[in-house]
Design an enzyme around this catalytic site. Structure first.
Site: not given
Ligand code: ADP
Ligand code: MG
Length: 401
Positions: A40, A203, A356, A379
């Site tokens: 960053r 989620k 992230g 976010g």
């Molecule tokens: P981003 O930060 O890119 O928006 P998220 O924070 O929504 O992504 O999700 C990332 C997390 O989701 C990671 O820590 C990953 O381990 C978890 N994850 C992905 N697939 C699964 C799964 N099938 N079961 C449990 N956790 C998962």
């Molecule tokens: Mg995340």
């Protein structure tokens, strides 16, 4: 409405003046206070260089760091970040122990021309997150014009990201902010089709709005990650011990019936009894997830199907890993998406990564440079994809033409 940028400033607006720049230097640090990832910070350097090249006298930086509770906390001081910044630029960097007030203002006016000043953590001030107007006015005294380059904080209306822009003009977007707005904005406003979005992550609850918004725009929405399991439950499939949000199953049902063929779910899964190294992962069809096991990644057939969709797309937007990529071999699905996107970029598609963890995954796989754009805002990029107006952007000056 497009926003004014540094490039739109007249010489009279920049020359010999103090640029107050909100950056996002909320960087991870180890327990000895060393910056462990300066992505960053490096991303903001072109803006600082551009301001000096335009003749700015001093660049005054504001940033938050971490989540200090109710006042100054040495653990969240930006002093260490200032030291790191000094290693990234040949210009003199000075850290100022206050954020606003007479001492801070005095530092901005007395600094030798060409100096970069980093003021102390904006979140040491209680008015910051409340977007207190008196504080915003005090911040406005720190510069002669305002530049917001903190895309990662633009979804929050705080004194340093939003309030100050009402009291200090010109108020323009920095180069990093402008790049983010252009790539994300164009992808959503006038995507070259086919437009494919990929969503994953842990989620579904935090991403319902983005699913909803993207379904209206994309030609295909590919869903992986644990999020897929909530959809599986909605389809009446066995999900074993997978992460399922039981209170979102009805919502998933509604999305499925609305989405019809636009929403593509994994057709196979990599499952294991646990994330333990000793537990043996294996691929199964999505309707054969064993009762005692959990889906930790999308399966090989899904990787192939998703990669094929990506290969046929002209615009690809990705948010959220396909599996628990932090724990190999459950990184394969995420890797397959990243590689398919890298190939698509080479073939002329516009590829954008937001979020992230997704950005970290792409970085770890050394594929960031092979994407058209990797957003620095987690976010903020998500809210942008949801179609929301980011307050830190809305407060900037509109471009007249
Ligand atoms: P981003 O930060 O890119 O928006 P998220 O924070 O929504 O992504 O999700 C990332 C997390 O989701 C990671 O820590 C990953 O381990 C978890 N994850 C992905 N697939 C699964 C799964 N099938 N079961 C449990 N956790 C998962
Ligand atoms: Mg995340």
């Amino acid at each position: 409405m497009a926003k004014r940028t540094i490039d739109d400033l007249t010489d009279a607006e920049v020359r010999g003046r103090r640029a107050l720049v909100r950056v996002d230097f909320n960087v991870p640090m180890d327990d000895r206070g060393a910056v462990t990832d300066d992505t960053r910070m490096r991303a903001a350097l072109p803006t600082l260089d551009a301001l000096f090249a335009r003749g700015a006298r001093t660049v005054v930086l504001l940033s938050h760091l971490g989540r200090p509770k109710g006042g100054p906390d040495p653990r969240y001081s930006l002093a260490a970040v200032a030291r790191h910044l000094a290693t990234l630029t040949t210009r003199p960097v000075r850290f100022v122990t206050s954020t606003v007030g007479p001492d801070a203002v005095q530092a901005t006016t007395s600094a030798a021309p060409g100096t970069i000043l980093l003021l102390e953590n904006t979140r040491f001030l209680t008015g910051e997150e409340k977007n207190d107007d008196a504080l915003a006015r005090q911040m406005a005294e720190l510069g002669d014009f305002y530049v917001n380059d903190a895309f990662g904080s633009a979804h929050r209306a705080h004194a340093s990201t939003e309030g100050v822009a009402h009291h200090l003009h010109p108020a323009v977007a920095g180069l990093l902010m402008d790049t983010e707005l252009r790539f994300l904005g164009d992808a959503l406003a006038k995507p070259q089709r086919p437009f494919v979005a990929i969503l994953g992550g842990a989620k579904i609850s935090g991403k319902i709005d983005v699913i909803d918004a993207l379904l209206r725009k994309v030609d295909a929405l590919l869903v992986g990650g644990a999020m897929a399991c909530t959809f599986f439950r909605a389809m009446g499939l066995e999900t074993g011990t997978s992460l399922v949000e039981a209170d979102r199953v009805d919502m998933a049902k509604a999305l499925l019936s609305r989405a019809k063929d636009t929403l593509l779910l994994p057709n196979d899964a990599v499952v294991a009894p646990s994330l333990d190294a000793a537990a043996t992962p294996h691929a199964v069809a999505r309707d054969a997830i064993p009762a005692g096991e959990a889906m930790f990644d999308v399966g090989p057939r899904t990787c192939e199907a998703f990669a094929q969709r990506i290969a046929g797309a002209c615009t690809v937007v990705w948010n959220g890993p396909m599996g628990v990529f932090e724990t190999p071999p459950f990184d394969r699905g995420t890797r397959a998406i990243a590689e398919a996107m890298a190939r698509a970029t080479a073939a002329g598609a516009t590829t954008i990564v937001g979020g992230g963890d997704s950005a970290a995954a792409v970085d770890g796989m050394h594929l960031a440079s092979r994407m058209t754009h990797v957003s620095t805002g987690g976010g903020a990029s998500l809210e942008f994809l949801e179609g929301k107006v980011l307050p830190g952007v809305a407060a900037l000056d509109d471009r007249s033409n």
